[in-house]
Design a protein around this motif. Sequence first.
Motif, mmCIF file in Angstrom:
data_model
loop_
_atom_site.group_PDB
_atom_site.id
_atom_site.type_symbol
_atom_site.label_atom_id
_atom_site.label_comp_id
_atom_site.label_asym_id
_atom_site.label_seq_id
_atom_site.Cartn_x
_atom_site.Cartn_y
_atom_site.Cartn_z
ATOM 1 N N PHE A 365 9.054 -9.235 -9.208
ATOM 2 C CA PHE A 365 10.159 -9.905 -8.524
ATOM 3 C C PHE A 365 11.014 -8.858 -7.825
ATOM 4 O O PHE A 365 11.471 -7.903 -8.446
ATOM 5 N N TYR A 366 11.191 -9.031 -6.510
ATOM 6 C CA TYR A 366 11.992 -8.098 -5.725
ATOM 7 C C TYR A 366 13.201 -8.847 -5.169
ATOM 8 O O TYR A 366 13.074 -9.651 -4.255
ATOM 9 N N THR A 405 13.214 -13.468 5.051
ATOM 10 C CA THR A 405 13.273 -12.157 5.680
ATOM 11 C C THR A 405 13.202 -11.068 4.629
ATOM 12 O O THR A 405 13.782 -11.200 3.552
ATOM 13 N N GLY A 406 12.438 -10.005 4.932
ATOM 14 C CA GLY A 406 12.319 -8.897 3.982
ATOM 15 C C GLY A 406 11.028 -8.135 4.171
ATOM 16 O O GLY A 406 10.084 -8.601 4.822
ATOM 17 N N VAL A 407 10.970 -6.920 3.595
ATOM 18 C CA VAL A 407 9.797 -6.046 3.690
ATOM 19 C C VAL A 407 8.889 -6.295 2.496
ATOM 20 O O VAL A 407 9.320 -6.217 1.344
ATOM 21 N N LEU A 408 7.629 -6.602 2.767
ATOM 22 C CA LEU A 408 6.651 -6.813 1.706
ATOM 23 C C LEU A 408 5.982 -5.501 1.306
ATOM 24 O O LEU A 408 5.803 -5.216 0.120
ATOM 25 N N PHE A 409 5.589 -4.713 2.316
ATOM 26 C CA PHE A 409 4.780 -3.512 2.077
ATOM 27 C C PHE A 409 5.080 -2.520 3.181
ATOM 28 O O PHE A 409 5.246 -2.899 4.340
ATOM 29 N N ALA A 410 5.166 -1.232 2.826
ATOM 30 C CA ALA A 410 5.434 -0.227 3.856
ATOM 31 C C ALA A 410 4.958 1.141 3.387
ATOM 32 O O ALA A 410 4.947 1.438 2.191
ATOM 33 N N VAL A 508 6.700 -1.247 -2.027
ATOM 34 C CA VAL A 508 6.490 -2.689 -2.137
ATOM 35 C C VAL A 508 7.843 -3.342 -2.434
ATOM 36 O O VAL A 508 8.583 -2.882 -3.299
ATOM 37 N N GLY A 509 8.165 -4.382 -1.678
ATOM 38 C CA GLY A 509 9.383 -5.141 -1.950
ATOM 39 C C GLY A 509 10.640 -4.605 -1.313
ATOM 40 O O GLY A 509 11.729 -5.146 -1.548
ATOM 41 N N GLY A 510 10.546 -3.565 -0.505
ATOM 42 C CA GLY A 510 11.736 -3.022 0.132
ATOM 43 C C GLY A 510 11.499 -1.638 0.680
ATOM 44 O O GLY A 510 10.393 -1.103 0.607
#
Length: 512
Positions: A365-366, A405-410, A508-510
Amino acid sequence: DLPNQCSPDPCHKEGTVKCEDLKGDFYCECKRGWQGKTCEKDIDECKVQNGGCNQICLNKLGSYRCSCYSGYALKDTKTCEDIDECSASADICGEAHCKNSLSSYECFCDEGYKYDEVRKTCEDINECEEKLCEQTCVNLPGSYTCHCDGRGGVKLSQDMNTCENIIPCVPFAVGKSIKSLYLGRMFSGTPVIRLRFKRKQLTRLVAEFDFRTFDPEGILFFAGGRQDSTWVVLALRKGRLELQLKYSGIGRVTSSGPLINHGMWQTISVEELERSLVIKVNRDAVMKIAVSGDLFTLEKGLYQLNLTVGGIPFRPKDLILPINPRLDGCMRAWNWLNGEDTTIQETIKMNEKMQCFSVAGRGSFYPGRGFAVFDLTYVQPASGNETKASWEIEVNAAIQPATDTGVLFALVTEEASVPLSLSLIDYHSTKKLKQQFIIMALENTVVARLAINLCDKKEHSVDILLKKDHLSLRVDGTAGESELSISELEDSLSILESSLHSTVKTYVGGLP
């Protein structure tokens, strides 16, 4: 005999064709455009129907001519037609567009640019100077984008300039229990609780607690003395309890019992008897290990025991069998040595990060204020006949977004650039389109996108695959649309490959 009336010539020379003697009088034959007895008067042809001219009639002695207003030219002797300056002079507007109009023309640039009449160039308009964005403004060639602070709980609103609150699209139970202890709080895997017991008489270890996790590996607690003395570690490996113990310099590892990483609460106890250790799950003994010695050791006239929860007081590699110490699990109703640990509860009440979520589910959970980070390598060394290392990035995830809205993977480099990201957004910044998208970007360029609503309380599969000559994005089996040409994609993948050969971290998650 009458004299010749035409000598001397009485006619106006400029307006006369010839003079005819009429024997006592004369007749002046006038040229076209002249009149009068002696052809001395110019006829103003422009007074009659403008001389037949379409626009301007210019009278002159004995004649006239038609002319045109600025921007027009004579088609024949009388009719004017518009001059197409754009066709007549291809470079009339320089690098700008040319638009012909009646009697004139206009030079104009694409939206987001302004025309410089002196240099005949199109200059970018810096919209950020106009304070159009509520928060962050990024000027782009011919455009601009506004951005809002997601960590501050806001996102871009419908007008694409102002910010609005991020409203969860899926309600999550994020309440925490003050009577619980989260074991995975310390990112490095160091203990979350450290206790030291001192007794005047020899005491035996008694520990009991309720435990819940989905994690297959990590440390529950350590009890004993120094790393080189007598100690036990109760851990989880592949979902089952594992006991590592060291007595008189001899180490052992044993594992038994059922799988317990199913997310349900269960009671675990460890009891030190005179010559054995007994491990129970829900009151059923799953391990009984014979030992020779005591966990409490005599130091300076007192029997002492160190107890750490969620980690160990030395490096994991110094265990008998190394393990990933960090355990994403929860503990409650603990009882260390018959309840002599009241300070733990007070500490947890004061620190929300030490508390567990009251309700837990499988997965990660993020909440938008944190992330997971991994040190992964995506480049495979060259082998066999290959002269160059190969690389591949494949991500397969099941997601249930709480917001749109948000970053899943980077991937993030040491220079803080982001060569690859997979994100949820609810707008298309370059097209100024307010719609739910999942996008994949290489640095600042969106390379694939898919318009899809993921805020529907359902679980969705997301798959991405990138390698030297391939890129794909799929959500629930539907392929994303590419936003680049083949050559542009090859260039972007080449830049990504260069980043992968340096140090990158996987988030992951941000983002950090």
